[in-house]
Design an enzyme around this catalytic site. Structure first.
Site, short mmCIF file in Angstrom:
data_model
loop_
_atom_site.label_atom_id
_atom_site.label_comp_id
_atom_site.label_asym_id
_atom_site.label_seq_id
_atom_site.Cartn_x
_atom_site.Cartn_y
_atom_site.Cartn_z
N GLU A 147 38.39 29.82 36.65
CA GLU A 147 39.75 30.28 36.40
C GLU A 147 40.67 29.65 37.41
O GLU A 147 40.24 29.35 38.54
CB GLU A 147 39.84 31.81 36.55
CG GLU A 147 39.03 32.56 35.52
CD GLU A 147 39.19 34.08 35.66
OE1 GLU A 147 40.18 34.53 36.26
OE2 GLU A 147 38.30 34.80 35.17
N LYS A 184 43.15 29.71 40.33
CA LYS A 184 43.33 30.68 41.42
C LYS A 184 44.82 30.71 41.74
O LYS A 184 45.34 29.81 42.37
CB LYS A 184 42.50 30.29 42.64
CG LYS A 184 42.57 31.33 43.74
CD LYS A 184 41.66 30.97 44.90
CE LYS A 184 41.54 32.09 45.90
NZ LYS A 184 42.79 32.66 46.34
N ARG A 235 47.59 40.31 44.75
CA ARG A 235 46.64 40.99 43.87
C ARG A 235 47.15 42.38 43.50
O ARG A 235 47.65 43.09 44.37
CB ARG A 235 45.28 41.11 44.56
CG ARG A 235 44.18 41.64 43.66
CD ARG A 235 42.84 41.44 44.32
NE ARG A 235 41.73 41.80 43.46
CZ ARG A 235 40.50 41.35 43.64
NH1 ARG A 235 40.22 40.51 44.62
NH2 ARG A 235 39.51 41.72 42.84
N GLU A 269 46.85 38.85 39.23
CA GLU A 269 47.63 38.31 40.34
C GLU A 269 49.09 38.31 39.91
O GLU A 269 49.42 37.76 38.85
CB GLU A 269 47.12 36.89 40.63
CG GLU A 269 47.56 36.31 41.94
CD GLU A 269 46.76 36.81 43.17
OE1 GLU A 269 45.92 37.72 43.05
OE2 GLU A 269 47.03 36.28 44.26
N PHE A 301 43.01 39.06 35.37
CA PHE A 301 41.68 38.40 35.39
C PHE A 301 40.52 39.37 35.21
O PHE A 301 39.39 38.93 35.10
CB PHE A 301 41.49 37.54 36.64
CG PHE A 301 41.72 38.23 37.96
CD1 PHE A 301 40.78 39.09 38.48
CD2 PHE A 301 42.88 37.98 38.67
CE1 PHE A 301 40.98 39.71 39.70
CE2 PHE A 301 43.10 38.60 39.90
CZ PHE A 301 42.15 39.47 40.42
N LYS A 318 35.20 31.07 45.52
CA LYS A 318 36.53 30.44 45.56
C LYS A 318 36.41 29.03 46.14
O LYS A 318 35.57 28.78 47.01
CB LYS A 318 37.51 31.29 46.37
CG LYS A 318 37.07 31.63 47.77
CD LYS A 318 38.04 32.64 48.39
CE LYS A 318 37.55 33.10 49.74
NZ LYS A 318 38.32 34.18 50.32
P1 ATP Z 1 39.59 37.52 50.04
O1 ATP Z 1 40.17 38.23 48.87
O2 ATP Z 1 38.48 36.64 49.64
O3 ATP Z 1 39.33 38.38 51.22
P2 ATP Z 1 42.16 36.54 50.35
O4 ATP Z 1 42.77 37.84 49.98
O5 ATP Z 1 42.72 35.80 51.50
O6 ATP Z 1 40.64 36.62 50.62
P3 ATP Z 1 41.49 34.42 48.83
O7 ATP Z 1 40.41 34.16 49.73
O8 ATP Z 1 42.47 33.35 48.79
O9 ATP Z 1 42.24 35.71 49.08
O10 ATP Z 1 40.88 34.67 47.35
C1 ATP Z 1 40.69 35.85 46.67
C2 ATP Z 1 41.97 36.31 45.99
O11 ATP Z 1 42.43 35.36 45.03
C3 ATP Z 1 41.83 37.55 45.18
O12 ATP Z 1 41.82 38.70 45.99
C4 ATP Z 1 43.02 37.49 44.24
O13 ATP Z 1 44.14 38.10 44.84
C5 ATP Z 1 43.32 36.02 44.12
N1 ATP Z 1 43.14 35.43 42.77
C6 ATP Z 1 43.96 34.50 42.23
N2 ATP Z 1 43.51 34.11 41.05
C7 ATP Z 1 42.38 34.78 40.79
C8 ATP Z 1 41.46 34.79 39.72
N3 ATP Z 1 41.61 34.00 38.65
N4 ATP Z 1 40.39 35.63 39.80
C9 ATP Z 1 40.21 36.42 40.87
N5 ATP Z 1 41.06 36.46 41.93
C10 ATP Z 1 42.13 35.64 41.90
#
Ligand code: ATP
Length: 584
Positions: free
Chosen positions: A249, A251, A256, A301, A341, A424
């Site tokens: 998917e 990102k 979130r 998101e 998502f 990711k």
């Molecule tokens: P983490 O959630 O892993 O602690 P983070 O909040 O800094 O770290 P990222 O590491 O960048 O975020 O990646 C996870 C986040 O990506 C998810 O919590 C969500 O908010 C976001 N996200 C964006 N697109 C998607 C998607 N297609 N599926 C799941 N999450 C997504």
């Protein structure tokens, strides 16, 4: 149930830093409580009257608490304040002053748990012109009837600074020890992850045992701990880990949101369970309109959209929606679209046990899609070439990278857990060879030269989920602009403490200590062994922890994360190890 028994238990907890010992103290205590009392005691141990997601907090200003201490103890307000300036903790001040008063007081009544909960509720719900005075009066009354130890914890609870060291994980350990067995611990944690309500889990377990726990399901209105992704340093490794085939998917780089939707209402929670409904009223209303069924819990998101071009805007734009002031204009001027998502619940069915593909199918059939409500772009990839193509498309669409999602039968929604069912992979990994870190501020060093009189550098820590400690990984002094430097005192000073907090581990001595609360995103060149930093201390080398080299603030304040959601020490260690494999 006397409150003094509870306060004595809190004092025992505070006197040890061993998680094992804390578990035993709590397990012994829990075993003697009525289920409903256990629920209240669990909330109080976290400094609350309700689960974390409850919208109202106690939080009385320190000055008000000091006023109540003065009036209950008979000491002058300036003497109380002077002592507080030295101690930095209303609880310690109350304890010593109330202890002096106790010898004289003949009229105090022993406080029960019921009294404390009732009076704290009065404080929490006091509203209107005289609310401050009412709060001070109620607190004074409670302190009149308190012994020194009770006073210590009552003041800490009302100040929003309860810190007996019993993390949610320790409470779950103690519950398992007291009412079930080691094997049941994961199921008890699952019940917590799907309800975010430690008190409910405790009461259910004490009342109905594991049968009750197994019956706990996701529920509209109770936020669910979010599922998190692991990271890998290259696309081929992602594909290999997924067994050669997976869903990918886009990102999206937004905020979130977990939406709990019914026919006529909606609640939107952030990833740290804050209620953001008012900030996304327009999205919420559209979700209600577009849901084909009656009730659902979805995740997506929220991304800001350029009203003229329809293009996605950078993350910073959606953060305007977090404002308290000028929110109406932010809602009007910065349209937001939710890219959904996942779906966790629909019309009475808990969907978290279904595999990813089935959930995705249900999600896509459950809503009418339009300019404000849509799905994340998704594709199935079967090899590296297709995966690289998908990644390029995501970057072309101004996304951060991709989320790979497992298609296996076991690809359930794992509330509250980080695992390889989701992986990711971001553009950053390509460009700077490192992921960013979300770190808690635990200290500050005064600046010199141009930064004289200001905080010049910050001491930053990762979170150790096993011990509940914040272990430092770097001193951060780069990437701050003038506006940020000026804003630092108002951002941090509310969390200032006089001595190093017991849950902070570091080899450095900053000028000012903070309770870990504020989270900043930090980029770095790489990870390296460091004798001064305590993250993963002794794991890679006997007398060294892991530190971040050339740390730089990215400009992103992670106010959507709690300190406990900072990058974990385990992740830091994994990233350190990955450096020696390939990339990162
Ligand atoms: P983490 O959630 O892993 O602690 P983070 O909040 O800094 O770290 P990222 O590491 O960048 O975020 O990646 C996870 C986040 O990506 C998810 O919590 C969500 O908010 C976001 N996200 C964006 N697109 C998607 C998607 N297609 N599926 C799941 N999450 C997504």
């Amino acid at each position: 149930m006397l409150f003094s028994d509870i306060a004595d238990t809190f004092a025992k907890l505070e006197s040890t830093s061993s998680r094992l010992e804390m578990t035993t103290i709590l397990a012994d205590f829990f075993g003697h409580l009525k289920p409903s009392d256990l629920r209240e005691v669990i909330y109080l141990s976290q400094g609350k009257l309700h689960p974390d997601f409850y919208p109202v907090e106690l939080g009385m200003a320190d000055k008000m608490v000091l006023r109540a201490i003065a009036s209950a103890s008979g000491y002058k307000e300036d003497k109380v304040e002077e002592m507080w300036l030295k101690e930095g903790d209303t609880g310690t001040v109350a304890e010593s002053l109330i202890s002096g008063k106790k010898q004289m007081s003949l009229f105090s009544q022993p406080l029960t748990l019921k009294d404390v909960v009732a009076q704290l509720t009065r404080i929490e719900t006091a509203q209107g012109k005289n609310s401050q005075a009412t709060k001070v009066d109620v607190l004074t009354g409670m302190l009149h009837d308190s012994g020194p130890t009770e006073a210590r914890y009552i003041c800490r609870i009302v100040s929003g600074r309860m810190r007996v060291g019993a993390s949610a994980m320790t409470i779950l350990d103690a519950l398992a020890q007291s009412f079930a067995d080691k094997e049941s611990r994961p199921d008890i944690e699952r019940a917590f992850n799907v309800t975010c309500d430690l008190g409910l889990v405790g009461e259910t377990l004490a009342e109905k045992g594991m049968t009750g726990i197994d019956e706990i399901r996701v529920k509209v209105g109770n936020p669910i701990k979010v599922m998190l992704a692991e990271r890998l340093p290259s696309i081929p490794e992602v594909i290999e880990k997924m067994g050669g085939r997976c869903a990918m998917e886009f990102k999206y780089d937004g905020m979130r949101a977990q939406a709990h939707i019914t026919k006529d209402s909606v609640k939107i929670y952030s990833r740290r369970l804050e209620n953001l409904t008012d900030n996304f009223l327009d999205v919420g209303e559209r979700l209600i309109q577009n849901l084909k069924g009656s009730e659902a819990i979805v995740e997506g998101e929220c991304v800001a959209i350029d009203p003229d071009t329809g293009n996605m805007l950078p993350f910073q734009m959606v953060t305007h929606r977090r404002r308290k002031h000028g929110l109406d204009s932010a809602i009007r001027d910065i349209p937001v679209k939710i890219f959904m998502f996942d779906i966790l619940y629909l019309d009475g069915r808990d969907l978290t046990h279904l595999p990813y593909e089935r959930r995705r199918e249900i999600l896509s059939q459950s809503f009418d899609m339009d300019d404000m409500v849509g799905l994340t772009t998704m594709g199935i990839v079967e090899d590296e070439v297709q995966a690289e193509e998908f990644f390029d498309r995501a970057i072309g669409a101004k996304c951060e990278g991709i989320m790979a999602k497992s298609l296996s039968d076991t690809s359930v929604y794992r509330a509250g857990s980080r695992g390889f069912l989701w992986i990711k992979y971001k553009k950053d990994y390509h460009e700077t060879l490192t992921d960013t870190f979300d770190l808690a501020v635990v200290g500050a060093f005064y600046g010199m030269g141009k930064r004289a009189g200001k905080y010049g550098a910050l001491l930053m820590a990762a979170y150790d989920q096993d011990t509940g400690d914040f272990c430092t990984v770097c001193k951060l002094g780069t990437g701050f602009d003038d506006a940020f430097l000026d804003a630092l005192p108002s951002l941090l000073d509310g969390t200032k403490v006089n001595t190093v907090p017991s849950n902070v581990k570091t080899g450095l001595e900053p000028d000012v200590w903070f309770e870990p609360k504020v989270v900043l995103e930090v980029a770095g060149a790489d990870l390296t062994l460091s004798p001064n930093h305590k993250a993963a201390y002794g794991w890679a080398k006997e007398d060294a922890g892991i530190g971040i080299r050339f740390p730089r603030y990215t400009g992103r304040l992670r106010d959507d994360k709690s300190a406990e959601q900072s990058t974990s020490v385990n992740e830091i260690y994994d990233m350190y190890e990955m450096q020696f494999s390939d990339g990162l």
